[in-house]
Design a protein around this motif. Structure first.
Motif, PDB file in Angstrom:
ATOM      1  N   GLN A 226      17.693 -15.766 -17.881  1.00 16.49           N
ATOM      2  CA  GLN A 226      17.077 -15.150 -16.706  1.00 16.49           C
ATOM      3  C   GLN A 226      15.601 -15.546 -16.670  1.00 16.49           C
ATOM      4  O   GLN A 226      14.876 -15.328 -17.647  1.00 16.49           O
ATOM      5  CB  GLN A 226      17.233 -13.635 -16.743  1.00 16.49           C
ATOM      6  CG  GLN A 226      18.696 -13.176 -16.777  1.00 16.49           C
ATOM      7  CD  GLN A 226      18.850 -11.664 -16.707  1.00 16.49           C
ATOM      8  OE1 GLN A 226      17.995 -10.957 -16.179  1.00 16.49           O
ATOM      9  NE2 GLN A 226      19.963 -11.156 -17.245  1.00 16.49           N
ATOM     10  N   GLY A 227      15.176 -16.136 -15.563  1.00 20.37           N
ATOM     11  CA  GLY A 227      13.795 -16.587 -15.444  1.00 20.37           C
ATOM     12  C   GLY A 227      13.487 -17.627 -16.497  1.00 20.37           C
ATOM     13  O   GLY A 227      14.220 -18.607 -16.664  1.00 20.37           O
ATOM     14  N   THR A 330      19.303 -16.407  -9.253  1.00 15.18           N
ATOM     15  CA  THR A 330      19.231 -15.785  -7.934  1.00 15.18           C
ATOM     16  C   THR A 330      18.402 -14.507  -7.998  1.00 15.18           C
ATOM     17  O   THR A 330      18.315 -13.872  -9.053  1.00 15.18           O
ATOM     18  CB  THR A 330      20.638 -15.469  -7.399  1.00 15.18           C
ATOM     19  OG1 THR A 330      20.539 -14.946  -6.063  1.00 15.18           O
ATOM     20  CG2 THR A 330      21.338 -14.428  -8.269  1.00 15.18           C
ATOM     21  N   THR A 331      17.819 -14.148  -6.869  1.00 12.81           N
ATOM     22  CA  THR A 331      17.147 -12.850  -6.729  1.00 12.81           C
ATOM     23  C   THR A 331      17.927 -11.937  -5.799  1.00 12.81           C
ATOM     24  O   THR A 331      17.538 -10.791  -5.578  1.00 12.81           O
ATOM     25  CB  THR A 331      15.721 -13.041  -6.174  1.00 12.81           C
ATOM     26  OG1 THR A 331      15.799 -13.718  -4.909  1.00 12.81           O
ATOM     27  CG2 THR A 331      14.862 -13.854  -7.128  1.00 12.81           C
ATOM     28  N   SER A 455      14.863  -9.878 -16.040  1.00 12.42           N
ATOM     29  CA  SER A 455      13.897 -10.767 -15.398  1.00 12.42           C
ATOM     30  C   SER A 455      14.055 -10.670 -13.897  1.00 12.42           C
ATOM     31  O   SER A 455      14.988 -10.037 -13.380  1.00 12.42           O
ATOM     32  CB  SER A 455      14.115 -12.214 -15.860  1.00 12.42           C
ATOM     33  OG  SER A 455      13.213 -13.105 -15.233  1.00 12.42           O
ATOM     34  N   SER A 456      13.144 -11.311 -13.186  1.00 14.27           N
ATOM     35  CA  SER A 456      13.181 -11.260 -11.704  1.00 14.27           C
ATOM     36  C   SER A 456      14.311 -12.101 -11.141  1.00 14.27           C
ATOM     37  O   SER A 456      14.738 -11.893  -9.999  1.00 14.27           O
ATOM     38  CB  SER A 456      11.853 -11.738 -11.131  1.00 14.27           C
ATOM     39  OG  SER A 456      11.565 -13.064 -11.569  1.00 14.27           O
ATOM     40  N   THR A 457      14.812 -13.084 -11.900  1.00 17.94           N
ATOM     41  CA  THR A 457      15.968 -13.854 -11.465  1.00 17.94           C
ATOM     42  C   THR A 457      17.094 -13.663 -12.472  1.00 17.94           C
ATOM     43  O   THR A 457      16.863 -13.580 -13.677  1.00 17.94           O
ATOM     44  CB  THR A 457      15.639 -15.356 -11.350  1.00 17.94           C
ATOM     45  OG1 THR A 457      15.225 -15.856 -12.633  1.00 17.94           O
ATOM     46  CG2 THR A 457      14.556 -15.605 -10.324  1.00 17.94           C
ATOM     47  N   SER A 458      18.323 -13.606 -11.971  1.00 17.03           N
ATOM     48  CA  SER A 458      19.509 -13.369 -12.807  1.00 17.03           C
ATOM     49  C   SER A 458      20.551 -14.420 -12.518  1.00 17.03           C
ATOM     50  O   SER A 458      20.556 -15.024 -11.430  1.00 17.03           O
ATOM     51  CB  SER A 458      20.078 -11.977 -12.529  1.00 17.03           C
ATOM     52  OG  SER A 458      19.116 -10.971 -12.773  1.00 17.03           O
TER      53      SER A 458
END
Length: 462
Positions: A226-227, A330-331, A455-458
């Motif tokens: 993630q991130g 993705t967010t 994290s901000s993206t997964s």
């Protein structure tokens, strides 16, 4: 370190591969069965019981250790462009080959090309890395990354298509092909076609998957990316052969495609504790460091240190279905996803978790938790098959194996290293919520689970 939802994945229970040792395995209970290929053609070798499953042609061989006095029946199936010419070594003739493993045995299978057959050799250039794309053909015959070869009747026109892996780019053909479109070759003689793919950048590659070394079945490492951070759980064995899992909870991106972080061992409440008390710093022991360096998207190197002992392994994504899942960052909401590959936990019970690898209609799941004494325990559902009601159900196993630093690391075998301890079932209400139910030695546990986000993206996998 954040609240922990540690993950692990087991790479082996239904996937015991070949390991090329020439001596008898440790002790006298196992003997080495080797199958060699000869001739101008190609074919496949299958065995009953299913201990060997490999392709055979001149210069190739495959291996497996088999329990002493087991009778193994080998069947040779030529490819469409070849004929089976017969057995030699421990067998003879052109029928099935029956071998009793009262000692190490070697069998040679000879396949010859049919008259009027020309061979097409295809693959990716060695300098580009085999994991960055594949080549497929019409008519069928070619389907590979690193290299493969298939025979076609003389005069056949074969169309080749280059398929880049996620994040990679196809940049052109060489050999008997050129340009960047589909490649057509007419089989007037032996032909070659090689594809060049550029590597993905760290920003586009996502390494969420189950990783292993296919010559060392029995251990593995599961990654959640993630991130710019990878959460990695290594599952292996201690000096006594008992299950051992270790976690790098924050492997941060360094230069290039290398991630590095501290490595921890934990203690916690028993798997069936109710309530399950979340872990604190008192449950964590720093035992060393871990580093992951990737080559392309499907291979790399794992280096870790445990209490002063350093281990380095080649790793690659494990594939047990038609292909590995393709994961991208993705967010957006993942509620609509129908591929469940990810790290799952219960956010109120940090310290345990389950990692899911999802290929086709089968889940490979590993539960990492603690035994009655609070020591680390990992269990694996190697084949959770989709049921008619949409749930995934399979047997649950506990394994034993060589110590993590064994060199060579002897692949584990069934049933010697496997104990069936219960069953496991997953029910998913949507792409981010589900229920885990499992039984371990007669004790049943049910937990609500969600995907872990740190994290901000997964990862979103398909």
């Amino acid at each position: 370190m954040n609240r922990i939802a540690l993950e692990v994945a087991a790479a082996t229970a239904s996937l015991l591969l070949m390991f090329p040792w020439d001596a008898c395995a440790q002790g006298s209970s196992l003997f080495l069965l080797r199958v060699q290929g000869e001739g101008t053609g190609y074919g496949d070798i299958r065995s009953n019981p299913s201990v060997l499953n490999c392709a055979a042609n001149a210069g190739t061989s495959c291996f497996q250790y088999v329990n002493a006095n087991t009778t193994v029946v080998l069947t040779a199936t030529p490819h469409v462009d070849s004929v089976f010419a017969g057995w030699s070594g421990a067998c003879s003739g052109t029928g099935t080959c029956s071998v009793t493993m009262d000692a190490g045995k070697t069998v040679t299978a000879t396949f010859n090309a049919k008259p009027g057959t020309n061979y097409l050799t295809a693959g990716t250039l060695p300098s580009t890395g085999a994991s960055r794309g594949t080549i497929v053909s019409s008519p069928a015959g070619i389907d590979c990354g690193a290299a493969c070869k298939s025979g076609f009747p003389a005069g056949t026109t074969v169309t080749l298509t280059a398929l880049p892996s996620s994040g990679s780019t196809f940049t052109g053909w060489s050999g008997d092909c050129a340009g960047t479109g589909a490649c057509q070759v007419t089989m007037t003689g032996p032909k070659t076609a090689f594809a060049t793919f550029t590597a993905p950048s760290p920003s586009t590659a996502n390494y969420t998957s189950l990783w292993w070394n296919p010559t060392e079945s029995g251990w593995g490492v599961n990654l959640n990316h993630q991130g710019n951070t990878i959460f990695a759980t290594l599952f292996t064995y201690d000096a006594t052969g008992a299950p051992l899992w270790l976690v790098m909870s924050a492997g941060n991106l360094q230069s290039g495609s290398t991630f590095t972080g501290d490595l921890y061992r934990t203690t916690g409440p028993a798997f069936n504790a109710a309530p399950f008390t979340p872990l604190t710093g008192a449950n964590l022991t720093t035992v060393g460091t871990m580093s992951l360096s990737f080559i392309g998207v499907d291979s790399g190197t794992l280096t870790y240190t445990v209490n002063g002992v350093t281990v380095t392994k080649f790793i690659q994504r494990q594939v047990y279905g038609s292909r590995a899942a393709n994961c991208t960052p993705t967010t957006a909401s993942r509620a609509s996803l129908t591929n469940y590959q990810d790290l799952w936990w219960n956010a109120a019970e940090s310290g345990w978790g389950v990692n899911v690898t999802h290929q086709d209609n089968t889940l490979f799941a590993a539960l990492f938790t603690y035994d009655a004494a609070g020591h680390g325990l990992w269990l694996v559902m190697s084949g959770g098959v989709r049921q008619a009601d949409g749930s995934y159900l399979g047997d649950l196993y506990q394994t034993t194996g060589p110590p993590f630093n064994a060199n060579p690391f002897r692949p584990i075998t069934y049933p010697e290293n496997f104990t069936t301890v219960g069953s496991m079932r997953f029910r998913f209400s949507d792409g981010i919520n589900g229920t885990l139910t499992y039984t371990y030695n007669g004790v049943s546990v049910t937990k609500a689970i969600t995907r872990q986000v740190f994290s901000s993206t997964s990862p979103a996998c398909t």
